[in-house]
Design a protein around this motif. Structure first.
Motif, PDB file in Angstrom:
ATOM      1  N   ARG A 341      38.509  45.793  38.593  1.00 50.89           N
ATOM      2  CA  ARG A 341      39.035  45.105  37.414  1.00 50.89           C
ATOM      3  C   ARG A 341      37.947  44.294  36.715  1.00 50.89           C
ATOM      4  O   ARG A 341      37.852  44.287  35.476  1.00 50.89           O
ATOM      5  N   LEU A 342      37.142  43.584  37.482  1.00 55.14           N
ATOM      6  CA  LEU A 342      36.098  42.744  36.886  1.00 55.14           C
ATOM      7  C   LEU A 342      35.053  43.573  36.145  1.00 55.14           C
ATOM      8  O   LEU A 342      34.448  43.098  35.184  1.00 55.14           O
ATOM      9  N   MET A 343      34.852  44.823  36.584  1.00 60.50           N
ATOM     10  CA  MET A 343      33.871  45.690  35.917  1.00 60.50           C
ATOM     11  C   MET A 343      34.258  45.974  34.471  1.00 60.50           C
ATOM     12  O   MET A 343      33.402  46.330  33.653  1.00 60.50           O
ATOM     13  N   THR A 344      35.541  45.829  34.133  1.00 61.86           N
ATOM     14  CA  THR A 344      35.983  46.057  32.749  1.00 61.86           C
ATOM     15  C   THR A 344      35.845  44.805  31.892  1.00 61.86           C
ATOM     16  O   THR A 344      36.001  44.866  30.676  1.00 61.86           O
ATOM     17  N   LYS A 345      35.579  43.658  32.532  1.00 64.47           N
ATOM     18  CA  LYS A 345      35.560  42.393  31.799  1.00 64.47           C
ATOM     19  C   LYS A 345      34.229  41.654  31.855  1.00 64.47           C
ATOM     20  O   LYS A 345      33.932  40.835  30.985  1.00 64.47           O
ATOM     21  N   VAL A 346      33.440  41.895  32.902  1.00 60.77           N
ATOM     22  CA  VAL A 346      32.208  41.132  33.143  1.00 60.77           C
ATOM     23  C   VAL A 346      31.017  42.079  33.163  1.00 60.77           C
ATOM     24  O   VAL A 346      31.131  43.224  33.639  1.00 60.77           O
ATOM     25  N   ASP A 347      29.888  41.628  32.641  1.00 65.90           N
ATOM     26  CA  ASP A 347      28.640  42.386  32.707  1.00 65.90           C
ATOM     27  C   ASP A 347      28.372  42.759  34.170  1.00 65.90           C
ATOM     28  O   ASP A 347      28.292  41.890  35.046  1.00 65.90           O
ATOM     29  N   MET A 348      28.238  44.058  34.443  1.00 62.89           N
ATOM     30  CA  MET A 348      28.106  44.520  35.829  1.00 62.89           C
ATOM     31  C   MET A 348      26.853  43.978  36.509  1.00 62.89           C
ATOM     32  O   MET A 348      26.801  43.863  37.729  1.00 62.89           O
ATOM     33  N   ARG A 349      25.840  43.626  35.744  1.00 59.88           N
ATOM     34  CA  ARG A 349      24.629  43.054  36.347  1.00 59.88           C
ATOM     35  C   ARG A 349      24.932  41.710  37.012  1.00 59.88           C
ATOM     36  O   ARG A 349      24.370  41.387  38.065  1.00 59.88           O
TER      37      ARG A 349
END
Length: 530
Positions: A341-349
């Motif tokens: 879920r966080l990968m859709t909202k936060v810069d993956m780096r």
């Protein structure tokens, strides 16, 4: 957050899949493949908690039984990069079916092995044949599904790749305790048959290109086998045999160097190279592979260090070790959907950096380790380890493979998975070296302090002597017991040093994410690229 419209043409082409809905048949086929990958990775570590039982059952020496794991690892490391070429030639369906059926047959013969030589041969075949399943699943995840679904498939394969080696000792301990070591291999047979049939019926991701086999580079395969196989041997055997002071390690190191030179010359000049290393020219893929290599150090290193501490210092059985280690597996399982879920909202780096720092914190908490550390003292470090692994691994997979052009992913997947396994081999070698050297150093320092001028040491020695009155040479037995305590304390301090090394290493590694190009955002539904 970047919009997909800012992505490069190759990224857009990788993402442009007409239908955003995942057909149930395709998803079910993918999940069957994921289970095959789980079996293949699990079998690396499933025997680690039961080597003593296998050694007794096959009447093998301790050096011989270590090859039950080493032969599997060497064969797997050679086969993983080869799978990219074979996947293009045979197609996903046929290659995966061959890998699953071969792995199952080899498992059957491992279970019936009556000598250590038979076991080593069948374990090598099991590792070589089963290895094709691992990168094939990674490649399928990032070519078959639309980019907007990566937040679902990414955590699935990331969870399996990290969870399988983590719970390997747990599963192995339970199986050996409840039945016998033979069932470590027989347990693969029914699922293996089911996976083979399921893949043959359901997988329709791509078409084979048998003409590629006409250009198969046998010299490239020979050089790659010499390079990676001898490298794995050197890393496995080096720490316990003083590296190049041992003849076999020195010979393999020379073979490794010569084969490496020949291999890199061959892949850069062959018409159809067995592995296309030019993929490393993509910055995100290259840095992703470096992070994967370093994550492998911690993934396999701590799966080795925790059981060793629990066995040597706490005296735990294989089953008790498995139950204690299970905490990290639970943490990974619960963290996977959150990461997706966080990968859709936060810069993956940022997610990768957070994961590496969490892993570092978990390792740092273990630098204060004492011989009294038990389940509850290990609880928070193991949770941080599990959470950190998922946050570091899943976004790294997606950045490294999910932004490549589709035609490059199969080859790249083999290289990417190879880096994680090589990282594990390097990590085990480094950790063993640190444990050996620091333990010897602490022994010498503790012996300097434990002398007749040390009131506590004299008091302890007198107490042991009084306890052993009437049991023979009580003074000598007391001195031996005190020496054992000193040695155990030195080993514990060595473990603390190894954890500190890992903590510093992963804090430094987290800074690498600034070198990555900012990936386009994943969509949590709807169209691609937004």
């Amino acid at each position: 957050m970047a919009d997909a419209t800012t992505a490069s043409p190759s990224m857009i082409s990788a993402a442009s899949v007409p239908d955003e809905r995942i057909p149930p048949r395709r998803l079910f086929a993918f999940l069957i493949m994921v289970f095959g990958m789980f079996m293949s990775i699990l079998d690396i570590q499933i025997v680690s908690a039961s080597l003593n039982e296998i050694q007794a059952g096959l009447s093998a020496s301790s050096s011989e039984v270590s090859w039950v794991q080493t032969s599997y690892l060497i064969a797997e490391v050679i086969a993983i990069p080869l799978s990219g070429f074979l996947s293009r030639a045979f197609g996903t369906r046929l290659l995966f079916a061959i890998s699953a059926s071969g792995f199952t047959i080899a498992s059957f013969f491992c279970g019936f092995a009556s000598t250590i030589e038979q076991m080593i041969v069948w374990r090598a075949l099991q590792g070589f044949l089963g290895a094709g399943m691992i990168p094939t699943v990674f490649a399928s995840a990032y070519t078959v599904f639309p980019r907007s679904k990566f937040y679902i498939v990414g955590p699935i394969i990331g969870l399996v790749a990290t969870l399988a080696p983590t719970i390997g000792p747990t599963v192995g301990g339970y199986i050996t305790d409840l039945m016998s070591w033979h069932w470590l291999f027989f347990i693969n047979i029914i699922p293996g048959i089911g996976i083979t049939i399921g893949v043959l019926i359901l997988v329709d991701f791509d078409e084979p290109n048998f003409k590629l086999l006409e250009h198969f580079d046998w010299w490239g395969l020979l050089f790659m086998a010499g390079f990676l196989g001898s490298l794995e041997y050197v890393l496995e055997e080096g720490p316990q045999y003083q590296w190049l002071q041992d003849t076999s390690v020195a010979i393999c190191a020379a073979v490794c160097l010569a084969s490496a030179i020949a291999f890199f010359w061959r892949v850069l000049t062959a018409h159809e190279p067995i592995v296309d290393i030019r993929t490393f020219g993509d910055r995100n893929f290259a840095i992703g592979c470096l992070i994967s290599f370093c994550v492998g150090i911690g993934l396999y290193g701590l799966t080795y260090v925790y059981p060793r501490y629990l066995a040597e210092i706490r005296g735990y059985s294989a089953l008790m070790i498995g139950e204690t280690m299970f905490v990290s597996g639970v943490a990974m399982f619960l963290t996977a959907p959150l990461v997706g879920r966080l990968m859709t909202k936060v810069d993956m780096r940022y997610l990768i950096a957070f994961g590496l720092c969490s892993f570092a914190l978990g390792s740092y908490l273990m630098t204060w380790i004492t011989r009294e550390y038990d389940f509850y003292e290990l609880l928070v470090p193991q949770i941080l380890r599990g959470v950190g692994m998922m946050f570091a691994m899943v976004p790294t997979n997606t950045i490294a493979l999910g932004t490549l052009a589709p035609e490059r992913v199969k080859n790249a997947s083999g290289l990417f998975n190879l880096t994680r396994n090589l990282g594990g081999a390097v990590g085990l070698a480094l950790i063993n070296q640190v444990l050996n050297e620091r333990t010897d150093l602490h022994i010498s320092r503790l012996h300097e302090r434990v002398n007749w001028g040390n009131a506590m040491a004299v008091e302890t020695l007198n107490m042991f002597t009084q306890r052993m009155q009437g049991m023979g040479d009580s003074a000598r037995m007391a001195m031996k017991q005190l020496s054992q305590i000193v040695h155990r304390q030195a080993v514990v301090m060595g473990f603390g040093d190894a954890f500190f090394m890992l903590a510093v290493f992963y804090v430094g590694l987290s800074l690498l994410v600034v070198l990555m190009n900012k990936p386009p955002a994943l969509a949590a539904g709807g169209g691609t690229g937004h």
